[in-house]
Structure formats: structure tokens, C-alpha cells
Enzyme design. Structure first.
Site, mmCIF file in Angstrom:
data_model
loop_
_atom_site.group_PDB
_atom_site.id
_atom_site.type_symbol
_atom_site.label_atom_id
_atom_site.label_comp_id
_atom_site.label_asym_id
_atom_site.label_seq_id
_atom_site.Cartn_x
_atom_site.Cartn_y
_atom_site.Cartn_z
ATOM 1 N N GLU A 92 0.836 -1.199 0.000
ATOM 2 C CA GLU A 92 0.000 0.000 0.000
ATOM 3 C C GLU A 92 0.871 1.250 0.000
ATOM 4 O O GLU A 92 1.877 1.336 0.708
ATOM 5 C CB GLU A 92 -0.917 0.029 1.221
ATOM 6 C CG GLU A 92 -1.801 1.273 1.271
ATOM 7 C CD GLU A 92 -2.852 1.193 2.346
ATOM 8 O OE1 GLU A 92 -3.674 0.253 2.280
ATOM 9 O OE2 GLU A 92 -2.839 2.051 3.251
ATOM 10 N N PHE A 93 0.483 2.222 -0.832
ATOM 11 C CA PHE A 93 1.199 3.489 -0.944
ATOM 12 C C PHE A 93 0.203 4.644 -0.845
ATOM 13 O O PHE A 93 -0.991 4.466 -1.060
ATOM 14 C CB PHE A 93 1.932 3.586 -2.284
ATOM 15 C CG PHE A 93 2.920 2.481 -2.524
ATOM 16 C CD1 PHE A 93 4.215 2.580 -2.049
ATOM 17 C CD2 PHE A 93 2.553 1.337 -3.230
ATOM 18 C CE1 PHE A 93 5.133 1.576 -2.268
ATOM 19 C CE2 PHE A 93 3.461 0.318 -3.457
ATOM 20 C CZ PHE A 93 4.758 0.439 -2.979
ATOM 21 N N PHE A 94 0.713 5.824 -0.552
ATOM 22 C CA PHE A 94 -0.114 7.026 -0.605
ATOM 23 C C PHE A 94 0.439 7.951 -1.686
ATOM 24 O O PHE A 94 1.620 7.849 -2.065
ATOM 25 C CB PHE A 94 -0.169 7.730 0.752
ATOM 26 C CG PHE A 94 1.160 8.131 1.320
ATOM 27 C CD1 PHE A 94 1.785 9.303 0.919
ATOM 28 C CD2 PHE A 94 1.796 7.340 2.275
ATOM 29 C CE1 PHE A 94 3.007 9.688 1.438
ATOM 30 C CE2 PHE A 94 3.030 7.709 2.798
ATOM 31 C CZ PHE A 94 3.635 8.880 2.384
ATOM 32 N N PRO A 95 -0.369 8.870 -2.221
ATOM 33 C CA PRO A 95 0.092 9.736 -3.310
ATOM 34 C C PRO A 95 1.168 10.703 -2.833
ATOM 35 O O PRO A 95 1.001 11.353 -1.797
ATOM 36 C CB PRO A 95 -1.174 10.502 -3.728
ATOM 37 C CG PRO A 95 -2.312 9.770 -3.120
ATOM 38 C CD PRO A 95 -1.779 9.119 -1.882
ATOM 39 N N ALA A 237 -17.676 1.653 16.056
ATOM 40 C CA ALA A 237 -18.693 0.606 16.179
ATOM 41 C C ALA A 237 -19.188 0.509 17.623
ATOM 42 O O ALA A 237 -18.422 0.717 18.570
ATOM 43 C CB ALA A 237 -18.115 -0.737 15.743
ATOM 44 N N LYS A 250 -20.998 -6.320 4.499
ATOM 45 C CA LYS A 250 -20.213 -5.831 3.360
ATOM 46 C C LYS A 250 -19.830 -6.979 2.428
ATOM 47 O O LYS A 250 -19.887 -6.843 1.200
ATOM 48 C CB LYS A 250 -18.964 -5.090 3.855
ATOM 49 C CG LYS A 250 -19.257 -3.759 4.534
ATOM 50 C CD LYS A 250 -18.004 -2.922 4.748
ATOM 51 C CE LYS A 250 -17.111 -3.479 5.831
ATOM 52 N NZ LYS A 250 -15.962 -2.577 6.125
ATOM 53 N N TYR A 354 1.770 -2.001 4.751
ATOM 54 C CA TYR A 354 1.604 -0.558 4.703
ATOM 55 C C TYR A 354 3.005 0.037 4.630
ATOM 56 O O TYR A 354 3.707 0.127 5.638
ATOM 57 C CB TYR A 354 0.864 -0.064 5.946
ATOM 58 C CG TYR A 354 -0.561 -0.562 6.040
ATOM 59 C CD1 TYR A 354 -1.530 -0.104 5.158
ATOM 60 C CD2 TYR A 354 -0.947 -1.493 7.011
ATOM 61 C CE1 TYR A 354 -2.839 -0.551 5.242
ATOM 62 C CE2 TYR A 354 -2.255 -1.948 7.094
ATOM 63 C CZ TYR A 354 -3.197 -1.478 6.206
ATOM 64 O OH TYR A 354 -4.494 -1.929 6.273
#
Length: 696
Positions: A92-95, A237, A250, A354
């Protein structure tokens, strides 16, 4: 006519008074294939720029079947891996926030891709204007770039809490339009200003469950849908049990696998999986792992995620919290221990890291776990997308000119009505793009100016200095600045020469010593086994062939001499000579007919012709090839400098040439022709000098 020198069977002597020191390699380029398996690294079609290959779905040891051109949905890939017991990883990466960050990001992702992740995902970052495909730092733009240019399955996070249903559906429709087929459906968070009131729960008018339902209602089975799971329960929750039941809703609505929030203890994930299975959740559950990379950063992340860091971890970190390296090493060891436990006891079949856009720690963890894989045998002579791209998975032909610049080629053809399908002809499509905005996508690498100058020279005094750069690239020995020239402006990757180049390295060296600047080449191959690690590709049990090919820049004087003698070699030699503005454009080929220069014969398949010389696309490639002299090289120097003038002179006066030797069963004669060209040019120059002297 040629004959071998008795003292050196590899040297070539040209009769009629023309001699040279060119060596002909007594191997693939001279005789029908008789080579033995080699241990060198895998080569590319362009024998001067290494371009690796991929299997169809990233699976270890699985070759992309020639003729198998089908997109495999991500959830099916995951299920196959789990069912056959093959562990895998995802990232996973972020911009990135800046344009330079984008350039660095794609370079880093290329390196991550060496380990063959099954997929990567990009977060939906609100500050990046995430749905704006025209903004280079947006989530959607980055995800599209990963899919198109990095040859890896790509998933886009998408949130819905800040949008209307119509807006979210538009975001999904845009993703479909561009070929993005994997969505991680998330609720997302409202800005702090909107969650400060007591009515904040009411403000969540749409949640991830709503989006999953919309996806199935509006788009059927087009998208693979992932959803998030919370091993310790979602902080909003009412209870852990209620959150589990919401997760099941879901999945029942259409989510096909679950990626979990980070956690700190293996027991948390193990219990979560058991609890999910007990209530009937049967889809894959992928553990999200975030290694501790810094003391303050992990505390901040835990706070933002509303997670409690176990006391024993805080106690371990307390004595070393000011030693960043020690904290990183601790986090790496603990992540490896936890992942190894989950993989060994069957709680997880894979790991989702991550990365926080960092490389070293993540690579170390994956290598230690044995998940970092070695690339399998090449599927094609160039890097295909295989089953990782819903449209380009069908692509099996490309012009050889872009073999060293695959990203550029993909960018140019991104808007084609149809991608090449084995019957080349689409280069005449009006959608075949020019370069006007290519550089805006930051695909030219991230090497800074000083590093470039160390490679190419702080000063270019004359043509001799240009020769040195090309020769240093071929030899891969340090130059006068102590730097190895790992790439030329005409290659995208800092990978040096391909092993295949060794078969003709002496000839290429001779060329560049004589001012023939080679940028693309391949030796002839006559029936190499498809399993050969040097030149093999495609389905097992097949045979590979290729015609000798050379692409180079030559001076006007050399070009005039070459054109004088080339017709003697027709039809064996095909050629195309062009200059920067196409005022010179001569060829002995059909104007629109491509020439296959690489092909393979495999069991149960049609003959594959994956690499071609196409006259139309060569004229398009010409613009990019010439721009490398000015935009990539000359621009390093001051405008009025001699260095820039030398390079601009080459741009303005040299001709771009490609030569194809069609008789792959006989010794290649391209270099003999070039030797005649050099000698003839010298003779003409000498005669001109004598005439001038006599006139004066």
C-alpha cells in the site's frame, strides 16, 4: 566478400583493400544456435538496455503463455494463490505531494516490482484532489500510472462519506473508463470541523456498505471489491460483535476479500479470523502489517487510527526511542516474527504491507520471509503487462524502437482505439500521440543534474567526448569521474547494458569509436530454445529467432557514404535513414509495412511476432530520439556553452538510422557495411581535401 583471419578466427577482413578490426562473435550472431544454457541475467529485446519480464499474474515460475491474453480478475488471482498454497504479498502506498515526489515514487515502485507483488494499492487522499485524473499527484492519476507504467495489478482506495451517491458513481465510472478494475471501498472520514458536534454520527449518511451496493448495482461484476476489516473492532462501532456483523454485511453485498487495519499482536489477527469464520465470512482475509519505522511516527499513527499500542512494545521502545536506527531494526524484527507466525500457522496466506512509501524496511521484511520472488522466464522479448492490465493484456506486438523506453511507448499509445494485437497496423491511428506532454508525467527518472554531469561529463569539448560516454556505457567501467554510466538518455532504467549485448559488444565498441552512436541493437538468433536464459522467452518447449538489428546516429558524411553502398545489399538489408526534421527520409521498405525482427515458434500456438520495425512508428520515434540530445543531455549545460553547441550540432546534423539484416541464418553483415561506410567516407573526405588543396 569476407574471410576469417587464420590467426584469429573471430576477426573479419574485408577484401578489396578494406580492412578493419571488427570482431564477429562466433555464437548466436554467426551460426545456427548451438549455445548452452547460461547463468547470466535475463536480457531485453534491446540488447543495450536491460528490460525484465513478468509472468501473467506474478506467480513464481509461471510463464506468460504466448497466445494466452486474458485478464484475470484480482479476486481470482488471490483465490488461486490461496487454494494452491502459494504465499504472496501486496503493498500500500499514498500519493506523493509533489511532482518530484511522483518521479521518485515511480522509480521506487519499479524496484518494488522486482519482488513481484500480487497487487499494490493507492490511498484515496483527500488533499490530493483524488478523483482528478489531470492532476499528477492525485490518487486516481497515481493509480492509473501504476497500472499503465509499472505492469502490476492496481487497486484504488475510494471513500464515499464526503460525496453524494451521484459523485461516487461518477468516480467509479471514471475508474472503469480508464481500466481500473479494483476498488477498496471505504467510508472515509469527515473533516474535523464536521465531526466536532454531537450529531457527527448522523453526518455519516453513506458508508462503505452503501458504496459496495452501488458498485454491484451500477457496474455488475466489472470491479473486484475489497473492504476493510478491524481486528480490534472499528472505533466507531458500538461493539466488536456489531462490527463483525457489519463486515459480514459488506461481504454479503459483494466485497470479495478483506484487508485489515494494522495491528500489533499476532493473536489479534488470529482471533479476528476465527471470529469471522464462525459467523460465515468465507472470503480471503489479508492481514495489514505496518512495521514500526519510528517512535514518534508509530505513536501518531496509532493515535490517528484510535489504536492502543501494547504496553510491552512501549516498554521495549523506551530505552531506544531516540535512536531511529535501533527503532527501525526493532520494528523490522517484530514485523518478521509476527508475519512468520501468521504464515506458518495458516492464519494468513499472504501479507499486505503498509509501506508508508518507504522501501528498505519493507524489502528486508519480504526477503526475510521468502516472499520476495525472483522474476521468472521472460514472457516476451519486451516487458508485457500479462494479466495485470485489463486492456494491454491482449497486447503482444511492439516496435523495437521503444524497447528501451517502454513507459514512453505506453504513454504514446494510451488513447489508441485498439492496442496492437499481433497484426501490427495501428501506428497510423490518429490517437498515436506526440510528445507534447510526455515530460509532464515525470517518467524520465529522478537523477539530479550533478549526478547526470558525473555520468555524461562536466564538459563536452568535442565529438570525442561524446564517444567516451557511449563507450563507458558499453564497458560499464568507471569514467574519469569514477562513475559508471548506467544509462544513456535513450534508456529509461538505470540498469546498464543487457547480457545479450556481450554477443556483439566488440562490434558496438568499434562503432562508437568511429562516431557511430548506437542506441539499440540485437544479435541474430536462429532457433534458440525458449528456455535459454540469455535470449529465450515465451512458452516452454519452443524456439526463438531474431534478425540482427542496429539503430544508431551517424554524421551527414557517413550517411552519404552509407546511402551510396546500401542498395548493393538489397533485399537482404532493410534500412531507414531520417534526420531531425525529416527533410532526409529514405528507406528501401514499404512505407506502411512492418518487418518482424523477433519471432517464436511454440507448441500448440501460432507463430508469435512480438517485435517489429515499423516505418510509420519509426518516424514518430524519431522525434523522441532526437529530443534526447537536447532535452535530456544538452540542457545540462549553459545555453552558450561549447558543450551544448556540440550536442545541438549532433541533433541538427546527424541522421538516425535503423538497419535490419534479414538473413538470420548467415553471419551478420551490418558491421561490415558500416566498415565500408567509414572507409568510403574517409576516401571522399581525402579526395575533397586534395581538390581544395589543388584549387588553392
Amino acid at each position: 566478400m569476407t574471410k576469417a583471419s587464420p590467426s584469429n578466427p573471430l576477426s573479419v577482413q574485408v577484401e578489396n583493400g578494406h580492412t578493419n578490426g571488427i570482431k564477429r562473435d562466433d555464437s548466436l550472431s554467426t551460426i545456427p544456435y548451438q549455445g548452452q544454457p547460461r547463468t547470466s541475467a535475463l536480457p531485453s529485446t534491446d540488447s543495450q538496455a536491460s528490460v525484465g519480464g513478468h509472468s501473467s499474474d506474478g506467480e513464481k515460475g509461471v510463464c506468460f503463455e504466448v497466445g494466452s491474453r486474458e485478464y484475470i480478475p484480482l479476486h481470482e488471482k488471490i483465490n488461486r494463490r490461496i487454494n494452491d498454497g502459494t504465499p504472496f504479498f501486496s503493498l500500500e502506498f499514498f500519493p506523493p505531494k509533489t511532482a518530484n515526489g511522483v518521479a521518485n515514487f515511480f522509480t521506487r515502485l519499479d524496484r518494488f516490482n522486482e519482488g513481484l507483488p500480487l497487487f499494490v494499492d493507492i490511498t484515496w487522499h483527500m488533499n490530493s484532489d483524488p478523483a482528478n485524473m489531470q492532476k499528477e499527484t492525485s490518487s486516481s492519476s497515481i493509480a492509473l500510472g501504476i497500472m499503465n507504467y509499472c505492469r502490476v495489478e492496481t487497486m484504488l482506495h475510494m471513500t464515499c462519506v464526503q460525496y453524494s451517491k451521484a459523485q461516487t458513481v461518477r468516480h467509479l465510472a471514471q475508474s472503469k473508463k480508464y481500466g481500473l478494475r479494483n476498488i477498496l471501498a471505504l467510508r472515509g472520514d469527515l473533516p474535523p470541523s464536521e465531526t466536532s458536534s454531537e450529531e457527527c454520527q448522523y453526518l455519516y449518511r453513506y458508508r462503505a456498505l452503501d458504496m459496495i451496493r452501488w458498485i454491484r448495482e451500477e457496474f455488475g461484476d466489472y470491479f473486484t471489491i475489497a473492504c476493510s476489516g478491524y481486528p480490534l473492532g472499528h472505533p466507531d462501532a458500538p461493539s466488536y460483535r456489531a462490527d463483525l456483523m457489519y463486515l459480514k454485511a459488506k461481504v454479503d453485498a459483494g466485497a470479495q476479500f478483506i484487508v485489515t487495519q494494522l495491528f500489533f499482536e499476532a493473536e489479534s489477527f488470529e482471533k479476528f479470523v476465527r471470529d469471522c469464520r464462525e459467523i460465515g465470512i468465507t472470503c480471503p482475509i489479508i492481514p495489514g502489517i505496518m512495521p514500526i519505522m519510528g517512535y514518534e511516527s508509530i505513536r501518531r499513527i496509532a493515535t490517528l487510527s484510535q489504536l492502543t499500542i501494547p504496553e510491552w512494545i512501549l516498554n521495549d521502545l523506551e530505552p531506544i526511542k531516540h535512536d531511529d536506527d535501533a527503532v527501525r531494526k526493532y520494528g523490522t524484527v517484530k514485523a518478521i516474527e509476527m508475519c512468520r507466525r501468521l504464515l506458518s500457522n495458516g492464519s494468513a496466506k499472504c501479507i499486505h504491507l503498509y509501506t508508508m512509501n518507504r522501501e528498505g524496511t519493507c524489502r528486508e521484511i519480504l526477503q526475510e520471509l521468502g516472499l520476495w520472488q525472483k522474476k521468472p522466464m521472460r514472457a516476451l522479448p519486451w516487458e508485457p503487462h500479462g494479466g495485470n492490465h485489463p486492456i494491454r493484456c491482449k497486447e503482444d506486438v511492439r516496435p523495437i524502437f521503444w524497447s528501451a523506453r517502454p513507459k514512453s511507448y505506453i504513454y504514446r499509445t494510451r488513447d489508441w482505439d485498439d492496442f496492437p494485437n499481433g497484426r501490427w497496423g495501428n501506428s497510423s491511428s490518429p490517437a498515436f500521440n506526440d510528445l507534447k506532454d510526455y515530460y509532464l508525467f515525470h517518467l524520465l527518472g529522478t537523477t539530479n543534474k550533478d549526478e547526470q554531469l558525473k555520468k555524461f561529463g562536466y564538459e563536452i569539448a568535442d565529438i570525442e567526448d561524446v564517444k567516451k560516454v557511449f563507450l563507458n556505457f558499453l564497458t560499464q567501467e568507471p569514467n574519469e569521474n569514477g562513475v559508471v554510466v548506467t544509462s544513456l538518455p535513450w534508456s529509461e532504467q538505470e540498469s546498464g547494458v543487457a547480457p545479450e549485448t556481450k554477443l556483439i559488444q566488440d562490434q558496438l565498441t568499434w562503432c562508437n569509436e568511429n562516431g557511430i552512436f548506437t542506441i539499440n541493437s540485437q544479435p541474430s538468433v536462429n532457433g534458440a530454445p525458449s528456455s535459454d536464459p540469455l535470449v529465450g522467452w515465451g512458452k516452454h518447449g519452443g524456439y526463438c529467432y531474431q534478425k540482427a538489428y542496429l539503430e544508431c546516429f551517424i554524421s551527414e558524411e557517413h550517411s552519404a557514404a552509407l546511402q551510396t553502398i546500401l542498395e548493393e545489399y538489397a533485399p537482404r538489408i532493410n534500412y531507414h535513414i531520417i534526420n531531425h526534421n525529416a527533410s532526409v527520409d529514405v528507406a528501401n521498405t514499404e512505407k506502411t509495412t512492418p518487418i518482424a525482427v523477433t519471432w517464436g515458434v511454440f507448441p500448440g500456438c501460432e507463430i508469435a511476432q512480438p517485435t517489429v520495425v515499423d516505418p510509420i512508428s519509426f518516424r514518430v520515434w524519431k522525434d523522441e530520439a532526437y529530443e534526447m540530445w537536447t532535452n535530456q543531455w544538452a540542457s545540462l549545460y549553459a545555453k552558450e556553452s561549447n558543450s551544448r553547441q556540440v550536442l545541438e550540432h549532433i541533433h541538427d546534423t546527424y541522421h538516425l538510422v535503423n538497419l535490419v539484416d534479414n538473413d538470420f541464418q548467415k553471419p551478420c553483415i551490418i558491421f561490415e557495411i558500416l566498415s565500408r561506410m567509414v572507409n568510403l567516407a574517409k576516401e571522399i573526405s581525402h579526395q575533397n581535401e586534395q581538390q581544395i588543396w589543388a584549387t588553392n
